[in-house]
Design a protein around this motif. Structure first.
Motif, PDB file in Angstrom:
ATOM      1  N   VAL A  85      -2.086  -6.028 -12.274  1.00 45.37           N
ATOM      2  CA  VAL A  85      -1.790  -4.377 -12.479  1.00 45.37           C
ATOM      3  C   VAL A  85      -0.013  -4.395 -11.550  1.00 45.37           C
ATOM      4  N   ARG A  86       1.304  -4.032 -12.027  1.00 46.46           N
ATOM      5  CA  ARG A  86       1.851  -4.219 -11.833  1.00 46.46           C
ATOM      6  C   ARG A  86       2.391  -3.066 -10.527  1.00 46.46           C
ATOM      7  N   VAL A  87       3.042  -2.863  -9.844  1.00 44.79           N
ATOM      8  CA  VAL A  87       2.764  -1.669  -9.092  1.00 44.79           C
ATOM      9  C   VAL A  87       4.505  -1.415  -8.526  1.00 44.79           C
ATOM     10  N   PRO A  88       4.584  -0.384  -8.580  1.00 42.84           N
ATOM     11  CA  PRO A  88       6.187  -0.331  -8.162  1.00 42.84           C
ATOM     12  C   PRO A  88       6.418  -0.494  -6.351  1.00 42.84           C
ATOM     13  N   VAL A  89       5.907  -0.833  -5.225  1.00 48.07           N
ATOM     14  CA  VAL A  89       5.814  -1.585  -3.953  1.00 48.07           C
ATOM     15  C   VAL A  89       4.383  -1.883  -3.902  1.00 48.07           C
ATOM     16  N   LEU A  90       4.425  -3.190  -2.836  1.00 44.29           N
ATOM     17  CA  LEU A  90       3.297  -3.321  -2.121  1.00 44.29           C
ATOM     18  C   LEU A  90       2.940  -2.742  -0.548  1.00 44.29           C
ATOM     19  N   PHE A  91       4.308  -2.530  -0.209  1.00 45.54           N
ATOM     20  CA  PHE A  91       4.267  -1.917   1.632  1.00 45.54           C
ATOM     21  C   PHE A  91       4.219  -0.539   1.152  1.00 45.54           C
ATOM     22  N   HIS A  92       4.111   0.007   2.847  1.00 40.73           N
ATOM     23  CA  HIS A  92       4.525   1.313   3.042  1.00 40.73           C
ATOM     24  C   HIS A  92       5.931   1.298   3.565  1.00 40.73           C
ATOM     25  N   VAL A  93       6.858   2.475   3.401  1.00 45.79           N
ATOM     26  CA  VAL A  93       8.055   2.790   4.104  1.00 45.79           C
ATOM     27  C   VAL A  93       8.042   2.723   5.440  1.00 45.79           C
ATOM     28  N   GLY A  94       9.235   2.107   5.905  1.00 39.52           N
ATOM     29  CA  GLY A  94       9.182   2.364   7.264  1.00 39.52           C
ATOM     30  C   GLY A  94       8.231   1.342   7.569  1.00 39.52           C
ATOM     31  N   LEU A  95       7.155   1.781   8.830  1.00 35.08           N
ATOM     32  CA  LEU A  95       6.801   0.587   9.626  1.00 35.08           C
ATOM     33  C   LEU A  95       6.129  -0.434   8.689  1.00 35.08           C
ATOM     34  N   GLY A  96       5.934   0.269   7.903  1.00 37.70           N
ATOM     35  CA  GLY A  96       5.701  -0.557   6.203  1.00 37.70           C
ATOM     36  C   GLY A  96       4.134  -1.104   6.916  1.00 37.70           C
ATOM     37  N   PRO A  97       2.799  -0.846   6.946  1.00 40.57           N
ATOM     38  CA  PRO A  97       2.043  -2.132   6.645  1.00 40.57           C
ATOM     39  C   PRO A  97       1.726  -1.312   4.770  1.00 40.57           C
ATOM     40  N   GLY A  98       0.701  -1.992   4.210  1.00 40.26           N
ATOM     41  CA  GLY A  98       0.766  -2.733   3.072  1.00 40.26           C
ATOM     42  C   GLY A  98       0.022  -1.192   1.792  1.00 40.26           C
ATOM     43  N   VAL A  99       0.188  -1.483   0.913  1.00 36.89           N
ATOM     44  CA  VAL A  99      -0.348  -0.189   0.347  1.00 36.89           C
ATOM     45  C   VAL A  99      -1.822  -0.245   0.627  1.00 36.89           C
ATOM     46  N   ILE A 100      -2.551  -1.146   0.230  1.00 35.52           N
ATOM     47  CA  ILE A 100      -3.599  -1.467  -0.091  1.00 35.52           C
ATOM     48  C   ILE A 100      -4.505  -1.900   1.646  1.00 35.52           C
ATOM     49  N   HIS A 101      -5.838  -1.082   1.809  1.00 37.51           N
ATOM     50  CA  HIS A 101      -6.998  -1.492   3.122  1.00 37.51           C
ATOM     51  C   HIS A 101      -7.241  -3.793   3.047  1.00 37.51           C
ATOM     52  N   PRO A 102      -6.407  -3.782   3.933  1.00 39.02           N
ATOM     53  CA  PRO A 102      -6.314  -5.516   4.115  1.00 39.02           C
ATOM     54  C   PRO A 102      -7.557  -5.975   4.111  1.00 39.02           C
ATOM     55  N   ALA A 103      -8.595  -4.886   4.489  1.00 36.38           N
ATOM     56  CA  ALA A 103     -10.371  -5.439   3.767  1.00 36.38           C
ATOM     57  C   ALA A 103     -10.404  -5.690   2.410  1.00 36.38           C
ATOM     58  N   LEU A 104      -9.639  -5.079   1.624  1.00 38.59           N
ATOM     59  CA  LEU A 104      -9.975  -5.374  -0.007  1.00 38.59           C
ATOM     60  C   LEU A 104      -9.452  -7.039  -0.491  1.00 38.59           C
ATOM     61  N   LEU A 105      -8.739  -7.226   0.328  1.00 41.81           N
ATOM     62  CA  LEU A 105      -7.681  -8.047  -0.202  1.00 41.81           C
ATOM     63  C   LEU A 105      -8.265  -9.471   0.575  1.00 41.81           C
ATOM     64  N   ASP A 106      -8.120 -10.439  -0.475  1.00 42.13           N
ATOM     65  CA  ASP A 106      -8.682 -11.473  -0.694  1.00 42.13           C
ATOM     66  C   ASP A 106      -7.709 -13.084   0.194  1.00 42.13           C
ATOM     67  N   ARG A 107      -6.431 -12.133  -1.218  1.00 44.60           N
ATOM     68  CA  ARG A 107      -4.938 -13.764  -0.357  1.00 44.60           C
ATOM     69  C   ARG A 107      -4.459 -12.589  -0.788  1.00 44.60           C
ATOM     70  N   VAL A 108      -2.838 -12.967  -0.480  1.00 41.59           N
ATOM     71  CA  VAL A 108      -1.768 -12.822  -1.767  1.00 41.59           C
ATOM     72  C   VAL A 108      -1.141 -14.175  -1.563  1.00 41.59           C
ATOM     73  N   GLU A 109      -0.728 -14.409  -3.181  1.00 40.07           N
ATOM     74  CA  GLU A 109       0.358 -15.516  -3.783  1.00 40.07           C
ATOM     75  C   GLU A 109       1.385 -15.299  -3.806  1.00 40.07           C
ATOM     76  N   MET A 110       2.898 -16.240  -3.564  1.00 37.29           N
ATOM     77  CA  MET A 110       4.017 -16.146  -3.581  1.00 37.29           C
ATOM     78  C   MET A 110       4.716 -16.941  -4.173  1.00 37.29           C
ATOM     79  N   TYR A 111       5.099 -16.336  -5.418  1.00 35.05           N
ATOM     80  CA  TYR A 111       5.752 -17.771  -6.794  1.00 35.05           C
ATOM     81  C   TYR A 111       7.816 -16.990  -6.103  1.00 35.05           C
TER      82      TYR A 111
END
Length: 821
Positions: A234-260
């Motif tokens: 699913v395309r999303v506009p951002v993956l981070f909160h502004v400023g301090l910048g934690p991710g917009v998804i709770h870390p416990a829900l994430l299995d991994r992050v892939e970067m190309y």
């Protein structure tokens, strides 16, 4: 870029994909389900002493991979060690013979099956294991660079019985060529990432932060607005909160992050830069949860199965309250929250229906001397994704539909996007050497402005070049093939054929007579990646690909890199085009170390970089003129908002040992150059074009991470960051003069630390105290995102002198408690 015949080609590809999908669904083979663990699979840590003289001692962490034969009654009749060292290997093998399973089934009939299990031992916990799960052998370079997707591993070990054994195909682990993966488990131990997989990409090679502490990056020279963010497709506009910048998804829900960083698989499109994709965990088979409370935010996640395991339900979220802490050191006001909820329901033996909803809110403002609070950035987005997954014989199918709403801006102007999208994904194994993947997606974006009355004469209003806003339609069909040409050679050729259409009401005062203007362009994006295993622990990796993206327009004249949608996709100009190529070596070293060396080259045509400095003036306004030379008024223009050409090239090095190890390390270094054919406003109001280093070109970027388990469940880690300064032009007053971008800011150094103390909680849970500090050196950073100006100006010139601003020290202390259960 194609302009003729591409719609026909897109229709042909869609027809082929639909025919292929229909054929796959029509296959009548009974469904095959793998064995599932029944009861405990715990394995105790081997005794640290005892055994035969000279036998190896049980010390440190270890991982053992086993191949099991599971009988029709669920018992294990045979267990063989595939990988692992003693004494852990034999200890795990003996324990596995006592496990019981729900047997594998073909349709409704129980069958014997061969599967694999991986058992992980961690010394500090004294005993731990993972339930049986399919796992393929890691590629050359080891598991530190592995990722998800691709064919399953079934093994071919000996069988103790002559009776036929079903080869149960279970989805395993396959690394895409040119991809870097960060597992959520590993990055929890990375200092400065605050346990967030999205924040951890800052430490990868090729990634250059816009400002230290803000999670918005140039990746191989591509600006933030050209990097695409996805979550479960699913395309999303951002993956981070502004400023301090934690991710917009709770870390416990994430299995991994892939970067190309370049040449992503054909399933990803619409972006001329890097792709950052988050993957959520599979639905859990038992109740579990996680909660944490820190100085700046609090979050929790709960998940539970229901209806005898046929369905699962999950809810998670985070609420940020960094305002008091941030306000103690600056005039900034900051707040954020996010939510996620997921429900799945199994339909028959092969199908799963899922509903995933998530969203986030951000608020950034500052307090002026008068006491008035002025908004700098407000953002909201929401997504609801309905998906159906179907297991094919040696493959899978997903059909999904997504609706979304985005809002970004600052008073009095806000840009909104109401979107809808559908996608089809199909994957099928054709033979032992060939697996094909394909799909199609279609997306509609309706942009609007919410425009209020300006509170003051200098408040930003919507400029005429973006009002009225557009309605965009984009669609694509894609296919690629994972082809094992030879035992040591793997190729992945692919292509993506896309359509980009945009229309808008004609601007007020237009003289062409049309009430609405529109444009449609087509693009063909070929992709090719190759992996050649040169030796058991050495692989050569090669990638190449083209990508296209809507041009982006800036809303307002102030550079806003924190907003990847500071402008919006606007189709009345030619598409942005990017070509990416890379060549690299991946070497597996002793002690679980992996070294990757990569050279890359990227080129852009029609690039729009929203982070570039921009001078926009109304008619009749004369810029400051310390020299006193006469000059005419400047027209309304923002030259760096115009498309430019550019390129980036460099070398990346990454040496790492998994952060879950007792002693772990990470060293990444990037030597690169990014250039633009940029436009500058002269004193005569004309454009000057010069090829210069881009606004955030940093020649050297270094990250060094070291983490150590000191015993008694204490763990300490530190991270050192260094990067050289960004280029800028000398100024005459506030106007840049040649030679452009000939000077550079001072280099920046940062030190982060992390300290954790953990206690057991029940049989499987734990509770921990965590202290984490970012930029403990209190380093300040010089940046061109703002200017500090002194003096006055008037109709006949003035004395205003402007210099690049100094930011910081941006330091983020975090102290809190987290619990797992």
């Amino acid at each position: 870029m194609l302009r003729i015949g591409a719609p026909h080609l897109l229709g042909v590809l869609l027809a082929v994909l639909l025919a292929w999908t229909t054929s796959a669904l029509a296959q009548g083979a009974p469904p095959l389900t793998p064995p599932r663990a029944r009861g405990s699979t715990d394995v105790s840590y081997p005794p640290k002493s005892g055994g035969a003289q000279g036998a190896p001692r049980a010390e440190g962490d270890a991982s053992v991979e086993l191949e099991l034969i599971v009988e029709r009654d669920g018992t294990v009749s045979h267990a063989e060690v595939i990988e692992g060292r003693e004494p852990f290997a034999e200890h795990a093998r003996r324990a596995a013979l006592t496990w019981t399973f729900f047997p594998a089934r073909r349709g409704d009939t129980a069958v014997r099956a061969r599967t694999r299990a991986r058992v992980a031992f961690r010394q500090e916990l004294e005993e731990t294991s993972s339930p049986p799960a399919a796992s393929s052998p890691p590629p050359a370079g080891g598991p530190a660079t592995s990722s998800a997707g691709g064919p399953a591993a079934t093994g071919a070990g000996p069988v103790t019985s002559s009776e036929h054994v079903e080869q149960v195909t279970v989805r395993g682990i396959r690394r895409e060529i040119g991809q870097t993966t960060l597992s959520a488990k590993d990055v929890r131990e990375m200092p400065g990432a605050f346990g967030d997989p999205f924040r951890a990409i800052e430490a990868l090679p090729g990634v250059t932060p816009v400002i230290s502490g803000a999670p918005y990056f140039f990746i191989r020279g591509a600006p933030p607005n050209n990097n695409g963010y996805f979550l479960d497709g699913v395309r999303v506009p951002v993956l981070f909160h502004v400023g301090l910048g934690p991710g917009v998804i709770h870390p416990a829900l994430l299995d991994r992050v892939e970067m190309y960083p370049g040449a992503a698989p054909a399933s990803y499109g619409g972006f001329a830069g890097a792709i950052v994709a988050g993957r959520t965990r599979d639905p859990a088979t038992s109740f579990h949860g996680e909660a944490n409370v820190r100085l700046v935010d609090a979050g929790a996640l709960l998940e539970a199965p229901f209806a005898g395991g046929r369905g699962t339900a999950l809810v998670a979220g985070r609420y940020g309250y960094p305002g008091p802490m941030v306000g103690a050191f600056s005039d900034t006001t900051l707040g954020y929250w996010d939510y996620q909820t997921r429900v799945t329901w199994r339909i028959g033996e092969r199908g799963t229906l899922g509903l995933f909803a998530f969203g986030a809110h951000d608020y950034l403002a500052h307090v002026e001397r008068s006491g008035k609070t002025e908004e700098d950035f407000v953002s909201d987005f929401h997504r609801v994704d309905l998906r159906y997954d179907h297991a094919l014989t040696d493959g899978r199918l997903r059909i999904a539909a997504t609706v979304g709403y985005d809002s970004q801006g600052a008073s009095p102007s806000y840009l909104t996007d109401t979107s809808g999208a559908v996608r089809l994904e199909v994957e099928k194994k054709l033979s032992s050497a060939v697996r094909v993947r394909g799909g199609a997606d279609l997306r509609l974006d309706v942009y609007r402005f919410r425009q209020g009355e300006p509170a003051g004469p200098y408040d930003t209003v919507v400029p005429s070049n973006v009002d009225p806003p557009p309605t965009n339609v984009s669609g694509a069909a894609y296919a690629d093939m994972i082809w094992r040409v030879a035992p040591r050679v793997e190729m992945v050729p692919g292509v993506r054929v896309g359509i980009f259409a945009s229309s808008r009401d004609n601007a007020v005062g237009a003289t062409d007579g049309a009430s609405r203007v529109s444009t449609t362009e087509a693009a063909v994006d070929p992709r090719l990646s190759v992996r050649v295993t040169l030796a058991p622990a050495v692989a050569w990796l090669s990638t190449f690909g083209l990508a296209h993206q809507y041009p982006a327009l800036r809303v307002g004249s102030v550079p806003a890199p924190v907003v990847t949608g500071a402008g919006f996709p606007f189709g009345q100009r030619r598409l942005q085009t990017a070509a990416h190529a890379s060549q690299g070596l991946e070497i597996g070293l002793p002690a679980d170390l992996v070294l990757t060396a990569t050279g890359f080259l990227s080129g852009w045509s029609g690039l729009t970089d929203l982070t570039a400095n921009c001078i926009e003036m109304e008619p009749g306004v004369v810029p400051p003129n310390p020299s006193g030379a006469p000059r005419p008024p400047l027209p309304v223009k923002c030259p760096n908002n115009e498309p430019v050409n550019g390129r980036a090239y460099g070398v990346e090095l990454l040496l790492r040992r998994p952060l879950s190890k007792r002693l772990s390390g990470w060293l990444s270094y990037t030597l690169s150059r990014s250039t633009r054919a940029a436009r500058f406003v002269t004193f005569q109001g004309e454009d000057a074009i010069a090829t210069v280093p881009s606004e955030f070109d940093r020649t050297h970027v270094l990250n060094a991470v070291l983490s150590y388990d000191v015993g008694r469940r204490w763990r300490f880690g530190t991270r050192f960051m260094f990067y050289s300064g960004a280029p800028y032009s000398p100024l005459d007053g506030s106007v840049p003069v040649p030679p452009y971008h000939s000077q550079r800011d001072p280099p920046f150094v940062r030190l982060d630390v992390r300290l954790e103390k953990r206690w057991p909680l029940g049989k499987t849970g734990s509770i921990a105290f965590v202290f984490e500090g970012q930029n403990l050196t209190l380093s300040k950073e010089r940046t061109g995102l703002g200017t500090d100006c002194n003096g006055v100006s008037g109709p006949e010139g003035g004395t205003t002198e402007c210099t690049r601003s100094e930011v910081g020290p941006i330091t983020i202390p975090s102290m809190g408690v987290e619990a797992f259960f």
